[in-house]
Design an enzyme around this catalytic site. Sequence first.
Site, PDB file in Angstrom:
ATOM      1  N   VAL A  41      37.674  39.118  39.892  1.00  0.00           N
ATOM      2  CA  VAL A  41      37.070  37.849  40.875  1.00  0.00           C
ATOM      3  C   VAL A  41      37.379  38.078  42.079  1.00  0.00           C
ATOM      4  O   VAL A  41      38.373  38.823  42.465  1.00  0.00           O
ATOM      5  CB  VAL A  41      37.663  36.574  40.149  1.00  0.00           C
ATOM      6  CG1 VAL A  41      37.401  35.242  40.784  1.00  0.00           C
ATOM      7  CG2 VAL A  41      37.545  36.402  38.561  1.00  0.00           C
ATOM      8  N   LYS A  42      36.450  37.650  42.921  1.00  0.00           N
ATOM      9  CA  LYS A  42      36.436  37.649  44.428  1.00  0.00           C
ATOM     10  C   LYS A  42      36.530  36.388  45.086  1.00  0.00           C
ATOM     11  O   LYS A  42      35.365  35.701  44.947  1.00  0.00           O
ATOM     12  CB  LYS A  42      35.192  38.567  44.723  1.00  0.00           C
ATOM     13  CG  LYS A  42      35.296  39.193  46.097  1.00  0.00           C
ATOM     14  CD  LYS A  42      33.820  39.934  46.471  1.00  0.00           C
ATOM     15  CE  LYS A  42      33.726  40.472  47.765  1.00  0.00           C
ATOM     16  NZ  LYS A  42      32.786  41.481  48.042  1.00  0.00           N
ATOM     17  N   PHE A  43      37.629  36.359  45.678  1.00  0.00           N
ATOM     18  CA  PHE A  43      37.882  34.930  46.687  1.00  0.00           C
ATOM     19  C   PHE A  43      38.066  35.398  48.273  1.00  0.00           C
ATOM     20  O   PHE A  43      38.437  36.491  48.545  1.00  0.00           O
ATOM     21  CB  PHE A  43      39.007  34.147  46.207  1.00  0.00           C
ATOM     22  CG  PHE A  43      39.147  33.772  44.985  1.00  0.00           C
ATOM     23  CD1 PHE A  43      37.939  32.957  44.202  1.00  0.00           C
ATOM     24  CD2 PHE A  43      40.079  33.869  43.993  1.00  0.00           C
ATOM     25  CE1 PHE A  43      37.795  32.451  42.912  1.00  0.00           C
ATOM     26  CE2 PHE A  43      40.087  33.113  42.625  1.00  0.00           C
ATOM     27  CZ  PHE A  43      39.165  32.525  42.270  1.00  0.00           C
ATOM     28  N   ASN A  61      40.177  40.001  43.902  1.00  0.00           N
ATOM     29  CA  ASN A  61      39.997  40.763  45.009  1.00  0.00           C
ATOM     30  C   ASN A  61      39.855  39.601  46.181  1.00  0.00           C
ATOM     31  O   ASN A  61      39.075  38.787  46.087  1.00  0.00           O
ATOM     32  CB  ASN A  61      38.553  41.508  44.973  1.00  0.00           C
ATOM     33  CG  ASN A  61      38.186  42.132  46.321  1.00  0.00           C
ATOM     34  OD1 ASN A  61      38.829  42.290  47.316  1.00  0.00           O
ATOM     35  ND2 ASN A  61      37.180  42.763  46.315  1.00  0.00           N
ATOM     36  N   THR A  76      38.806  38.839  49.839  1.00  0.00           N
ATOM     37  CA  THR A  76      37.948  39.535  50.704  1.00  0.00           C
ATOM     38  C   THR A  76      37.972  38.829  52.014  1.00  0.00           C
ATOM     39  O   THR A  76      38.782  37.645  52.193  1.00  0.00           O
ATOM     40  CB  THR A  76      36.573  39.583  50.088  1.00  0.00           C
ATOM     41  OG1 THR A  76      35.762  40.316  51.098  1.00  0.00           O
ATOM     42  CG2 THR A  76      36.039  38.181  50.100  1.00  0.00           C
TER      43      THR A  76
END
Length: 160
Positions: free
Chosen positions: A25-27, A48, A50
């Site tokens: 998951v990207k936050f 992740n 970012t």
Amino acid sequence: TVSTDPEGMVREGHWLREIADNLTVKFPLTVDGIKATKILSDEGIPVNVTLCFSLGQALLAAKAGATFISPFVGRLDDIGLEGMQLIQDIRLIYDNHSFDTEILTASARHVPHLLVAARLGSDVITASPKVFWQLFEHPMTDNGLAAFLADWEKTGQKLE
């Protein structure tokens, strides 16, 4: 993620993990993104974080349990800062404190970015295909290949 509040981010993170167990998951590196990172990382879901542009931000992400931190080196260079210095500083802090967070060098714009990031201990690097193809290029390789082919041609042999 589409949500900007931690509850919505967590909900979307759970939804994404239903797609595949190996999905990360990207936050974004915001207050709410760090809150959501802490919740999901405590559940064992990889995150992740970012849009990292400072050492303090990288420290916050690691303390929240981020699996990856994504400092954008090219964008820092664009505004006159040293993106690779940030990678070096993050590596030092993460090693000094035994953080498990991996450094994902993002926005590598050219071969020196890629090579310096690797030398400094970046775990992952994102760059355009053009940058990766440039790793193959070297004039001595080209000259050596031309000499090999010329020598082969002189033998008069043919492969069938």
